[in-house]
Design a protein around this motif. Structure first.
Motif, PDB file in Angstrom:
ATOM      1  N   LEU A 140      -5.614  10.026  -5.213  1.00 16.39           N
ATOM      2  CA  LEU A 140      -5.634   9.785  -3.763  1.00 16.39           C
ATOM      3  C   LEU A 140      -6.925  10.283  -3.133  1.00 16.39           C
ATOM      4  N   ALA A 141      -7.539  11.307  -3.744  1.00 15.80           N
ATOM      5  CA  ALA A 141      -8.739  11.890  -3.160  1.00 15.80           C
ATOM      6  C   ALA A 141      -9.968  11.017  -3.371  1.00 15.80           C
ATOM      7  N   GLN A 142      -9.860  10.025  -4.234  1.00 14.89           N
ATOM      8  CA  GLN A 142     -11.023   9.178  -4.524  1.00 14.89           C
ATOM      9  C   GLN A 142     -11.375   8.282  -3.346  1.00 14.89           C
ATOM     10  N   PHE A 143     -12.670   8.045  -3.183  1.00 20.76           N
ATOM     11  CA  PHE A 143     -13.097   7.020  -2.231  1.00 20.76           C
ATOM     12  C   PHE A 143     -14.203   6.189  -2.889  1.00 20.76           C
ATOM     13  N   PRO A 144     -14.169   4.911  -2.879  1.00 20.07           N
ATOM     14  CA  PRO A 144     -13.090   4.082  -2.320  1.00 20.07           C
ATOM     15  C   PRO A 144     -11.800   4.216  -3.125  1.00 20.07           C
ATOM     16  N   PRO A 145     -10.664   4.053  -2.474  1.00 22.70           N
ATOM     17  CA  PRO A 145      -9.388   4.228  -3.176  1.00 22.70           C
ATOM     18  C   PRO A 145      -9.155   3.146  -4.228  1.00 22.70           C
ATOM     19  N   GLN A 190     -10.686   9.497   5.830  1.00 22.93           N
ATOM     20  CA  GLN A 190     -11.303   9.783   4.532  1.00 22.93           C
ATOM     21  C   GLN A 190     -10.858   8.812   3.438  1.00 22.93           C
ATOM     22  N   GLN A 191      -9.544   8.662   3.263  1.00 19.53           N
ATOM     23  CA  GLN A 191      -9.076   7.872   2.126  1.00 19.53           C
ATOM     24  C   GLN A 191      -8.332   6.617   2.545  1.00 19.53           C
ATOM     25  N   MET A 250       4.603   8.987   1.333  1.00 20.95           N
ATOM     26  CA  MET A 250       4.814   7.553   1.106  1.00 20.95           C
ATOM     27  C   MET A 250       6.049   7.316   0.222  1.00 20.95           C
ATOM     28  N   TRP A 280      -1.611   6.350   7.423  1.00 16.40           N
ATOM     29  CA  TRP A 280      -2.297   6.501   6.136  1.00 16.40           C
ATOM     30  C   TRP A 280      -3.406   5.447   5.992  1.00 16.40           C
ATOM     31  N   TRP A 285       0.157  12.865   0.909  1.00 19.47           N
ATOM     32  CA  TRP A 285       0.447  11.467   1.238  1.00 19.47           C
ATOM     33  C   TRP A 285       1.326  10.796   0.197  1.00 19.47           C
ATOM     34  N   TRP A 302       0.826  -1.206   0.000  1.00 19.84           N
ATOM     35  CA  TRP A 302       0.000   0.000   0.000  1.00 19.84           C
ATOM     36  C   TRP A 302       0.858   1.252   0.000  1.00 19.84           C
ATOM     37  N   MET A 303       1.972   1.179   0.729  1.00 23.41           N
ATOM     38  CA  MET A 303       2.928   2.288   0.760  1.00 23.41           C
ATOM     39  C   MET A 303       3.450   2.570  -0.654  1.00 23.41           C
ATOM     40  N   ALA A 351     -11.942   1.815   3.687  1.00 22.12           N
ATOM     41  CA  ALA A 351     -12.366   1.354   2.363  1.00 22.12           C
ATOM     42  C   ALA A 351     -12.683  -0.137   2.412  1.00 22.12           C
ATOM     43  N   VAL A 398       2.958   4.540   7.497  1.00 17.69           N
ATOM     44  CA  VAL A 398       2.072   3.803   6.588  1.00 17.69           C
ATOM     45  C   VAL A 398       0.741   3.503   7.281  1.00 17.69           C
ATOM     46  N   THR A 416       0.641   3.880  -2.999  1.00 18.70           N
ATOM     47  CA  THR A 416       0.317   5.278  -2.727  1.00 18.70           C
ATOM     48  C   THR A 416       1.386   6.217  -3.262  1.00 18.70           C
TER      49      THR A 416
END
Lengths: 308, 318
Positions: free
Chosen positions: A61-66, B158-159, A277, B153, A273, A49-50, B164, B150, A53
């Motif tokens: 990054l601003a999207q949800f769900p990612p 939010q994200q 990251m 995050w 982020w 995930w690190m 999620a 990590v 990202t």
């Protein structure tokens, strides 16, 4: 080996008999592998995930769900992160400090470990008992006076001979490299390694007239190369990952190590982020690579030392 | 650590050297003995000086400072045990102690149990065995600060990945780190996750010493896998388990980096720890005396654990 156990009358397929006996049925093995894979995958999700990202754009990054994987792989994030904060400088500082600690530990630690293991000098037991007592001292029981020692270091940083008036070693390389340069644990490990070597070598060398330092440097130390590697890797890893001490003794940006640099960057800019990251990836990659290539030594070291 | 309990080899090595002067070539021997002594001291002195200045002296100073009121700028003032009285009456430090105990109570047994199961599973000839071991050990070699970053995050309300993932199965998300009901648990999860590797490694090492014939005998008797685990593996791992338990408790009591990154001790001190209070007193409030007294309290806890560990490791040497 397996053929010795072969019994008359068995079919060739059954030749490796002991293995077949111990082997689980394939369903069991498959299940075990599936469970272990899932577990292992769960362990490395944060790392994946690190990296994911660090390669996404801010919009993504601003999207949800990612999104799981980056839609567009933004490799430029890395170069931009270096603009946002001098991660390359932090990286270099961390490297220099870790290398410094490793060299000091290897030289002073192995010398002391050798003397404690192989030279019967007067007072050795007392010295050894002293080191053993120091093994159990937790960081937090010495951190306040260590900081004061650094702050009041005489004749440095504008201090007078009594350590007053200036900042001493605060914000200097001295503070970053010297106090953490050696640990009782390293000395202890070295002593154990030297103890495991045969006695005949030193006797022969002494008869040949070699002095003690040469016996240490030329006869015994080359024999414990794997141990040197183990202690070196553990020392390097520990000081690369150290956070509290550099946080306390440095405030200047050009002296920051990467762990402190990350924390400061996060406090100053809590929304970038992708850069954070990217910086985190830079901070973790050296240790991961080192570990992947030198697993044997790491594992030996951790099993010996027990404590991180 | 385990080895710290064995001063025996020194005495064993020393004895012949002491016995030597009674040998016929006495003067020669004692001269070479003096030479040896000098060489030994020369080689050990730099290390003695370093450890003396940066470890031994600070420890003594911590005890002395804990009896003073000291703010760095003015000279220390002797106040006896007032700092300890203050600590005793300080609800924040009491909360920090409680949080540390809760953190330890959950991270240590949980990751120990997982580590043991994994070690047992990895103790056989598995394809990909090294890769599994690497994956489980990876969090241990990487910096706690980076890892906490990590997780910060992942926990992002939010994200974040966690919210999620939960939304996929229809569970509403949380501000995990900002909610006092959840923040300590969020920190515990990170600690447990990171701690699995080292425990697994010690278990794997211990399992390699278990005699395989025990399992073969049990198989002949028709014991099931579960039965074998409880009847053979678990008892054989008892010394290792005790060792792992103690070093893990010692490690867990010194949790700091992830608190600093994830919660800063908050919200409302819900995740503050003993180490964090030492840090705050010393380096945010400049109460060096109080901080020293707090670290003496932490040391007292750890000393008890270490003494238990020494007895335990001495037990399996014999």
């Amino acid at each position: 080996m397996t053929t010795t156990r072969m019994q008359p009358g068995t079919t060739p397929a059954a030749v490796p008999k002991p293995r077949i006996k111990r082997r689980r049925p394939w369903k069991g093995r498959l299940l075990l592998n599936v469970i272990l894979s899932l577990g292992a995958f769960t362990m490395i999700i944060p790392f994946l995930w690190m990296i994911a990202t660090s390669l996404k754009s801010p919009a993504e990054l601003a999207q949800f769900p990612p999104t799981l994987l980056p839609q567009v792989w933004q490799w430029s994030n890395y170069s931009e992160a270096l603009q946002a904060a001098p991660f390359h400088l932090y990286f270099r500082n961390s490297f220099l400090i870790s290398a410094g600690h490793t060299i000091i530990t290897l030289v002073l630690g192995s010398m002391a470990g050798y003397a404690l293991a192989r030279i019967p000098f007067r007072g050795r037991e007392w010295v050894f008992m002293g080191f053993v007592a120091m093994l159990m001292i937790p960081t937090y029981t010495k951190i306040v006076p260590q900081f004061l020692l650094v702050k009041f270091m005489p004749l440095f940083g504008g201090n007078d001979i009594f350590g007053q008036g200036g900042t001493g070693w605060l914000n200097t390389w001295w503070a970053l490299i010297i106090p953490g340069g050696l640990s009782a644990t390293a000395i202890f490990l070295f002593r154990q390694f030297y103890l495991s070597l045969p006695r005949e070598l030193e006797e022969a060398a002494r008869l040949d007239g070699l002095n003690e330092f040469r016996i240490y440097a030329q006869i015994y130390t080359p024999l414990i190369k794997p141990a040197l590697a183990t202690v070196a890797l553990l020392t390097f890893q520990e000081s690369w990952n150290n956070f509290l001490w550099p946080l306390l003794v440095t405030t200047r940006d050009d002296l920051r190590v990467i762990q402190v640099g990350l924390a400061v960057f996060q406090q100053l800019d809590s929304t970038s982020w992708h850069y954070l990251m990217a910086g985190t990836t830079l901070a973790t990659v050296p240790m991961v690579v080192l570990f992947l290539f030198c697993q044997k030594y790491f594992i030996q070291g951790f099993t010996h030392a027990g404590i991180k | 650590m385990s080895a710290s309990t064995r001063p025996a080899p020194t005495t064993r090595l020393l004895r012949p050297a002491r016995a030597l002067p009674s040998a016929p070539r006495r003067p020669d021997r004692s001269r070479s003995q003096r030479k040896l002594s000098r060489a030994g001291w020369l080689m050990v002195t730099p290390a003695v000086a370093h450890i003396g200045l940066w470890t031994a002296l600070p420890v003594l100073a911590t005890f002395a400072l804990s009896l003073t009121d000291y703010n760095i700028f003015d000279a220390p003032r002797w106040i006896g045990i007032d700092n300890y009285i203050q600590i005793w009456n300080d609800p924040t430090f009491r909360l920090a102690t409680w949080n540390t105990v809760v953190y330890t109570f959950w991270t240590v047994p949980v990751s120990m149990a997982i580590a043991m199961v994994i070690a047992v599973a990895l103790n056989q000839n598995l394809w990909l065995r090294t890769w599994y071991r690497t994956a489980f050990f990876l969090p241990q070699v990487t910096a706690t600060v980076a890892i906490a970053m990590v997780w910060l995050w992942i926990y992002n309300p939010q994200q974040g990945l966690l919210n999620a993932a939960l939304s996929v199965i229809g569970i509403p998300g949380q501000a995990w780190l900002a909610n006092p009901d959840w923040s300590l648990w969020a920190v515990i999860l990170v600690g447990a996750w990171q701690g699995i590797g080292i425990k697994m490694l010690i278990y794997i090492a211990a399992l390699q010493n278990v005699d395989n014939s025990l399992y073969e005998a049990a198989s002949v008797d028709g014991a099931s896998v579960v039965r074998k685990f409880f009847a053979i593996t678990l008892p054989m791992l008892k010394p290792a388990t005790f060792f792992v338990l103690v070093i893990s408790i010692i490690g867990a009591f010194q949790v700091f980096d992830q608190i600093y990154v994830l919660t800063d001790g908050g919200p409302a001190n819900a995740t503050t720890m003993m180490t964090y209070e030492v840090y705050r007193s010393a380096f945010q409030n400049f109460q060096m005396g109080l901080a020293s007294a707090q670290s003496v309290c932490l040391f007292a806890f750890l000393l008890v654990m270490t003494l238990i560990s020494r007895r335990a490791t001495r037990g399996d040497d014999e």
